[in-house]
Design a protein around this motif. Structure first.
Motif, short mmCIF file in Angstrom:
data_model
loop_
_atom_site.label_atom_id
_atom_site.label_comp_id
_atom_site.label_asym_id
_atom_site.label_seq_id
_atom_site.Cartn_x
_atom_site.Cartn_y
_atom_site.Cartn_z
N ASP A 19 0.83 -1.19 0.00
CA ASP A 19 0.00 0.00 0.00
C ASP A 19 0.87 1.25 0.00
O ASP A 19 2.10 1.17 -0.08
CB ASP A 19 -0.97 -0.01 1.18
CG ASP A 19 -0.28 0.04 2.54
OD1 ASP A 19 0.92 0.42 2.61
OD2 ASP A 19 -0.93 -0.28 3.54
N ALA A 20 0.25 2.42 0.09
CA ALA A 20 0.98 3.68 0.01
C ALA A 20 1.95 3.87 1.17
O ALA A 20 2.89 4.67 1.07
CB ALA A 20 -0.01 4.84 -0.02
N ASN A 21 1.74 3.13 2.25
CA ASN A 21 2.62 3.21 3.41
C ASN A 21 3.68 2.13 3.43
O ASN A 21 4.40 1.98 4.41
CB ASN A 21 1.79 3.14 4.70
CG ASN A 21 0.84 4.31 4.84
OD1 ASN A 21 1.20 5.45 4.55
ND2 ASN A 21 -0.39 4.04 5.27
N GLY A 22 3.77 1.36 2.34
CA GLY A 22 4.79 0.32 2.25
C GLY A 22 4.43 -0.97 2.94
O GLY A 22 5.29 -1.86 3.10
N GLN A 23 3.16 -1.12 3.37
CA GLN A 23 2.75 -2.35 4.03
C GLN A 23 2.30 -3.38 2.99
O GLN A 23 1.65 -3.04 1.99
CB GLN A 23 1.60 -2.06 5.00
CG GLN A 23 1.94 -1.05 6.09
CD GLN A 23 3.06 -1.54 6.99
OE1 GLN A 23 3.03 -2.68 7.47
NE2 GLN A 23 4.05 -0.70 7.20
N ASP A 24 2.64 -4.63 3.23
CA ASP A 24 2.27 -5.70 2.31
C ASP A 24 0.75 -5.86 2.23
O ASP A 24 0.05 -5.77 3.25
CB ASP A 24 2.87 -7.03 2.76
CG ASP A 24 4.37 -7.09 2.55
OD1 ASP A 24 4.91 -6.21 1.86
OD2 ASP A 24 5.01 -8.02 3.10
N ILE A 25 0.26 -6.09 1.02
CA ILE A 25 -1.15 -6.41 0.80
C ILE A 25 -1.22 -7.90 0.50
O ILE A 25 -0.63 -8.39 -0.47
CB ILE A 25 -1.73 -5.60 -0.36
CG1 ILE A 25 -1.62 -4.10 -0.07
CG2 ILE A 25 -3.18 -5.99 -0.62
CD1 ILE A 25 -1.96 -3.23 -1.25
N ARG A 26 -1.95 -8.63 1.33
CA ARG A 26 -2.02 -10.08 1.21
C ARG A 26 -3.48 -10.52 1.08
O ARG A 26 -4.34 -10.05 1.80
CB ARG A 26 -1.38 -10.76 2.41
CG ARG A 26 0.08 -10.38 2.62
CD ARG A 26 0.75 -11.29 3.65
NE ARG A 26 0.02 -11.31 4.91
CZ ARG A 26 0.14 -12.28 5.83
NH1 ARG A 26 0.95 -13.30 5.61
NH2 ARG A 26 -0.55 -12.22 6.96
N LEU A 27 -3.71 -11.45 0.16
CA LEU A 27 -5.03 -11.98 -0.08
C LEU A 27 -5.14 -13.38 0.51
O LEU A 27 -4.29 -14.25 0.24
CB LEU A 27 -5.36 -12.03 -1.57
CG LEU A 27 -5.22 -10.72 -2.35
CD1 LEU A 27 -5.71 -10.92 -3.77
CD2 LEU A 27 -5.96 -9.58 -1.67
N HIS A 28 -6.17 -13.59 1.29
CA HIS A 28 -6.44 -14.90 1.90
C HIS A 28 -7.02 -15.83 0.83
O HIS A 28 -7.89 -15.43 0.06
CB HIS A 28 -7.45 -14.70 3.03
CG HIS A 28 -7.73 -15.91 3.84
ND1 HIS A 28 -8.96 -16.15 4.43
CD2 HIS A 28 -6.95 -16.96 4.17
CE1 HIS A 28 -8.91 -17.29 5.09
NE2 HIS A 28 -7.71 -17.81 4.94
N TYR A 29 -6.53 -17.07 0.77
CA TYR A 29 -7.04 -17.98 -0.26
C TYR A 29 -7.04 -19.42 0.23
O TYR A 29 -6.40 -19.77 1.24
CB TYR A 29 -6.22 -17.86 -1.54
CG TYR A 29 -4.89 -18.59 -1.53
CD1 TYR A 29 -4.74 -19.82 -2.17
CD2 TYR A 29 -3.78 -18.06 -0.88
CE1 TYR A 29 -3.52 -20.50 -2.17
CE2 TYR A 29 -2.56 -18.72 -0.87
CZ TYR A 29 -2.43 -19.94 -1.52
OH TYR A 29 -1.23 -20.60 -1.50
N THR A 30 -7.75 -20.26 -0.50
CA THR A 30 -7.74 -21.70 -0.27
C THR A 30 -7.49 -22.40 -1.59
O THR A 30 -7.84 -21.89 -2.65
CB THR A 30 -9.07 -22.18 0.36
OG1 THR A 30 -8.96 -23.56 0.72
CG2 THR A 30 -10.23 -22.00 -0.60
N ASP A 31 -6.87 -23.57 -1.53
CA ASP A 31 -6.44 -24.30 -2.72
C ASP A 31 -6.77 -25.78 -2.48
O ASP A 31 -6.13 -26.44 -1.68
CB ASP A 31 -4.94 -24.09 -2.93
CG ASP A 31 -4.43 -24.59 -4.28
OD1 ASP A 31 -5.13 -25.40 -4.92
OD2 ASP A 31 -3.33 -24.19 -4.68
N GLN A 32 -7.80 -26.28 -3.16
CA GLN A 32 -8.32 -27.61 -2.89
C GLN A 32 -8.25 -28.50 -4.14
O GLN A 32 -8.58 -28.06 -5.23
CB GLN A 32 -9.78 -27.53 -2.43
CG GLN A 32 -10.03 -26.63 -1.24
CD GLN A 32 -9.52 -27.20 0.06
OE1 GLN A 32 -9.38 -28.41 0.21
NE2 GLN A 32 -9.23 -26.33 1.01
N GLY A 33 -7.84 -29.75 -3.96
CA GLY A 33 -7.89 -30.73 -5.03
C GLY A 33 -6.73 -30.64 -6.01
O GLY A 33 -5.82 -29.81 -5.87
#
Length: 294
Positions: free
Chosen positions: A9-23
């Motif tokens: 983001d604009a403050n240098g913080q990581d942007i992370r997306l929560h996900y699941t991976d099945q099969g």
């Protein structure tokens, strides 16, 4: 929990997306609707991987357990986030499935990133091609409709979500297609979104014109929409999709509400399997064959 970093983001913080991976097998990426998270795909995540598919679902920025960002709640950024997911997991020959707001991400990704890594797309109760009423889009919804949504969110987000959830699933005085626990479950998911994302994404899905994005779409496409969808009416959205994607298969679910991923879960799962081409050989013909229009 599993996360994918998609930037800072604009403050240098990581942007992370929560996900699941099945099969395991051919990859399918499920993109959720507003204002939920990937957990809304419970019945698809429980079924599709049984049929030789690798099913990935992620939560967009600002929602669920993903990073709560102040900025980036517009479709160019959201399409870039989708690109990061596909690249990080090194997915190829992907089927994208976008529900409601998620259909916009599919359309913008295919245009903005040339459809890289994607072999087919499905739009389920999607906001495409263009929701807002304008001079050149007279069949769209008036701006006042979306202004009222913003007003409700700002006044009492939790009360708004409760009322919205009933409309979402078609619950009325005599119509109860889902249980109260299901309504409670959906509300608990939606409450995790940040107020900022909840509000800003209304502007995004309401005012973004996807008509030009769709005209560049060349891969096989499936459009599914319920005829009793009071959240994103099929006459404004699903029914108009073949004007811009003439080769798309259009399937109407008679009497189905917006949240058909729950109310019509078995039918939706089978239609997705048929479209992807991995349905068991001894499966019944499926609803798509009976109701599909081209």
């Amino acid at each position: 929990m599993s996360y994918i970093k998609v930037g800072q983001d604009a403050n240098g913080q990581d942007i992370r997306l929560h996900y699941t991976d099945q099969g395991q097998g051919k990859p399918v990426v499920l993109i959720h609707g507003w204002p939920a998270s990937y957990e809304m795909w419970e019945y698809q995540l429980a079924e599709l991987p049984k049929h030789g598919l690798r099913v990935i679902a992620y939560t967009r920025r600002g929602f669920g357990q993903s990073t709560k960002t102040w900025e980036g709640h517009e479709y160019d950024t959201l399409a870039d986030d989708l690109k990061a997911v596909l690249e990080e997991l090194n997915l190829q020959d992907v089927t994208l499935v976008g529900f409601s707001m998620g259909g916009g991400e599919v359309a913008r990704y295919m245009s903005r990133h040339g459809g890289a890594r994607v072999s087919r797309v499905a739009f389920v109760s999607a906001v495409t091609p263009f929701l807002l009423q304008t001079d050149d889009n007279p069949d769209g919804a008036p701006k006042e409709n979306f202004d009222k949504m913003i007003e409700g969110i700002r006044k009492d987000r939790f009360d708004f979500l409760s009322t919205f959830g009933k409309q979402f699933f078609g619950v009325g005085v005599i119509s109860h297609p889902v249980s109260q626990p299901t309504l409670d479950w959906m509300q608990s998911i939606c409450q995790l979104a940040s107020p900022r994302a909840t509000e800003q994404d209304v502007y995004a899905f309401a005012a973004t014109d996807f008509r030009q994005d769709l005209q560049s779409l060349k891969v096989p496409a499936l459009v599914i929409h319920g005829t009793s969808d009071d959240t994103v009416p099929h006459k404004v959205s699903g029914k108009r999709m073949t004007q811009y994607v003439p080769h798309a298969q259009y399937v109407e679910y008679d009497g189905a509400p917006h949240g058909l991923f729950v109310t019509e879960k078995d039918r939706l799962n089978q239609d997705l399997l048929n479209f992807i081409g991995v349905a068991p050989a001894n499966a019944t013909a499926g609803s798509a064959a009976a109701s599909r229009a081209f």
